[in-house]
Design an enzyme around this catalytic site. Structure first.
Site, short mmCIF file in Angstrom:
data_model
loop_
_atom_site.label_atom_id
_atom_site.label_comp_id
_atom_site.label_asym_id
_atom_site.label_seq_id
_atom_site.Cartn_x
_atom_site.Cartn_y
_atom_site.Cartn_z
N SER A 126 0.86 -1.19 0.00
CA SER A 126 0.00 0.00 0.00
C SER A 126 0.89 1.24 0.00
CB SER A 126 -0.86 0.01 1.27
OG SER A 126 -1.40 1.30 1.48
N TYR A 139 -1.81 -0.69 10.21
CA TYR A 139 -1.88 -1.01 8.78
C TYR A 139 -0.61 -0.52 8.08
CZ TYR A 139 -3.81 -1.08 3.99
OH TYR A 139 -4.04 -1.31 2.64
P1 NAI Z 1 -11.19 -6.20 0.42
O1 NAI Z 1 -11.55 -6.01 1.84
O2 NAI Z 1 -12.19 -6.00 -0.65
O3 NAI Z 1 -10.54 -7.66 0.21
C1 NAI Z 1 -9.66 -8.25 1.12
C2 NAI Z 1 -9.93 -9.75 1.11
O4 NAI Z 1 -8.95 -10.38 1.94
C3 NAI Z 1 -11.32 -10.10 1.69
O5 NAI Z 1 -12.04 -10.91 0.77
C4 NAI Z 1 -11.00 -10.86 2.97
O6 NAI Z 1 -11.92 -11.89 3.27
C5 NAI Z 1 -9.62 -11.42 2.65
N1 NAI Z 1 -8.84 -11.75 3.85
C6 NAI Z 1 -8.47 -10.91 4.84
N2 NAI Z 1 -7.73 -11.58 5.76
C7 NAI Z 1 -7.64 -12.87 5.32
C8 NAI Z 1 -7.03 -14.04 5.82
N3 NAI Z 1 -6.34 -14.02 6.96
N4 NAI Z 1 -7.14 -15.18 5.12
C9 NAI Z 1 -7.84 -15.22 3.96
N5 NAI Z 1 -8.46 -14.15 3.43
C10 NAI Z 1 -8.36 -12.98 4.11
O7 NAI Z 1 -9.92 -5.25 0.20
P2 NAI Z 1 -9.19 -4.78 -1.13
O8 NAI Z 1 -9.37 -3.35 -1.20
O9 NAI Z 1 -9.53 -5.64 -2.27
O10 NAI Z 1 -7.67 -5.04 -0.70
C11 NAI Z 1 -6.83 -6.01 -1.28
C12 NAI Z 1 -5.40 -5.68 -0.93
O11 NAI Z 1 -5.07 -4.39 -1.45
C13 NAI Z 1 -5.13 -5.61 0.59
O12 NAI Z 1 -3.86 -6.15 0.85
C14 NAI Z 1 -5.15 -4.12 0.86
O13 NAI Z 1 -4.40 -3.80 1.99
C15 NAI Z 1 -4.53 -3.59 -0.42
N6 NAI Z 1 -4.80 -2.19 -0.68
C16 NAI Z 1 -6.10 -1.74 -0.90
C17 NAI Z 1 -6.32 -0.41 -1.13
C18 NAI Z 1 -7.67 0.16 -1.40
O14 NAI Z 1 -7.82 1.39 -1.47
N7 NAI Z 1 -8.70 -0.64 -1.59
C19 NAI Z 1 -5.21 0.56 -1.16
C20 NAI Z 1 -3.92 -0.01 -0.90
C21 NAI Z 1 -3.75 -1.33 -0.68
#
Ligand code: NAI
Length: 247
Positions: A126, A139
């Site tokens: 991130s 985070y």
């Molecule tokens: P999201 O919340 O839509 O998806 C995250 C997914 O990870 C969820 O489906 C959740 O069930 C799964 N998850 C979390 N912990 C888990 C575990 N221990 N085991 C298995 N599954 C697990 O979030 P998003 O936005 O798609 O984020 C994806 C990645 O991108 C993350 O690493 C986030 O930190 C990163 N990110 C997102 C940003 C944003 O603005 N949306 C910005 C910068 C980074």
């Protein structure tokens, strides 16, 4: 030969969009998430908590019984804890570190033999590892760890022919982003207003779409496109970190 990728966080916003980009490119896709997903996007979907050692080793037993090699691993799971440090419980700190950093360690350790030689790892970090804000310290720290770990892995795995890179997304329109707007760092009454005002602060005037991060991930994962890139953290943030906050 059809290439195979394993993506964690596959039920989430960026993970599911990334699966679609890989599918469009003709890859076989294995999706993993602790949340079930009824999407048709993955060829195989495995439910597992990737911060738990036993579940990760069981996951790789299942994966190893289906495929002989993995061309790419994308570590995309993440959780965001939005709290002032003094109000944060130690358990919340540990959960953030486990989901965002321990999971990467467990996944790469178990995927190593299937990836070698010639595979690639893409860790989703991130922009919070580069510049951050208040009430998001755990985070930011975990994502800083992801970048340092990516660098270390690229050196340690180079001899096995595995490239390791990170992508650092800025604000991307997913459930995580919308939940995080509770920090009140964006102006506006409704969530839609907040999303718009957040977008206006970007050099390109909007927040990102999940598939735009997916395209960057596929580039870094595909040895035919990024074979000379390793140990790198590629920022995809619509120019958010290009602008000086003091000017
Ligand atoms: P999201 O919340 O839509 O998806 C995250 C997914 O990870 C969820 O489906 C959740 O069930 C799964 N998850 C979390 N912990 C888990 C575990 N221990 N085991 C298995 N599954 C697990 O979030 P998003 O936005 O798609 O984020 C994806 C990645 O991108 C993350 O690493 C986030 O930190 C990163 N990110 C997102 C940003 C944003 O603005 N949306 C910005 C910068 C980074």
């Amino acid at each position: 030969m059809r290439k195979t990728v394993l993506i964690t966080g596959a039920a989430g916003g960026i993970g599911s969009a990334t699966m679609e980009v890989f599918k469009k490119e003709g890859w076989q896709v294995i999706g993993v998430d602790r949340k079930s997903s009824d999407q048709e996007m993955s060829d195989h979907f495995i439910e597992a908590d990737v911060s738990r050692e036993k579940q990760v080793s069981q996951l790789f037993q299942e994966v190893g019984s289906k495929i002989e090699r993995l061309h790419a691993l994308v570590n995309c799971v993440g959780v965001q804890t939005c709290k002032p440090v003094v109000e944060m419980e130690a358990e919340e700190w540990d959960e953030t570190m486990a989901a965002n950093l321990r999971s990467v360690f467990l996944m790469v350790k178990n995927a190593h033999d299937l990836l070698s030689p010639g595979g690639a790892i893409v860790n989703v970090g991130s922009v919070h590892s580069e510049a951050t804000s208040s009430e998001i310290a755990a985070y930011a720290a975990s994502k800083g760890g992801v970048v340092a770990f990516t660098r270390a892995l690229s050196i340690e795995f180079a001899g096995d022919g595995i490239r390791v890179n990170a992508v650092l997304p800025g604000a991307v329109d997913t459930e995580m982003l919308r939940d995080g707007l509770q920090r009140d760092h964006a102006e506006g009454g409704s969530i839609q207003d907040k999303v718009r005002s957040l977008g206006n602060r970007h050099v390109i005037g909007r927040i990102g779409r999940p598939e735009e991060i997916g395209e960057v991930i596929v580039f870094l994962a595909d040895d035919d496109r990024s074979s000379f890139v390793t140990g790198h953290a590629l920022t995809a943030d619509g120019g958010a970190t290009a602008r000086l906050s003091t000017e």
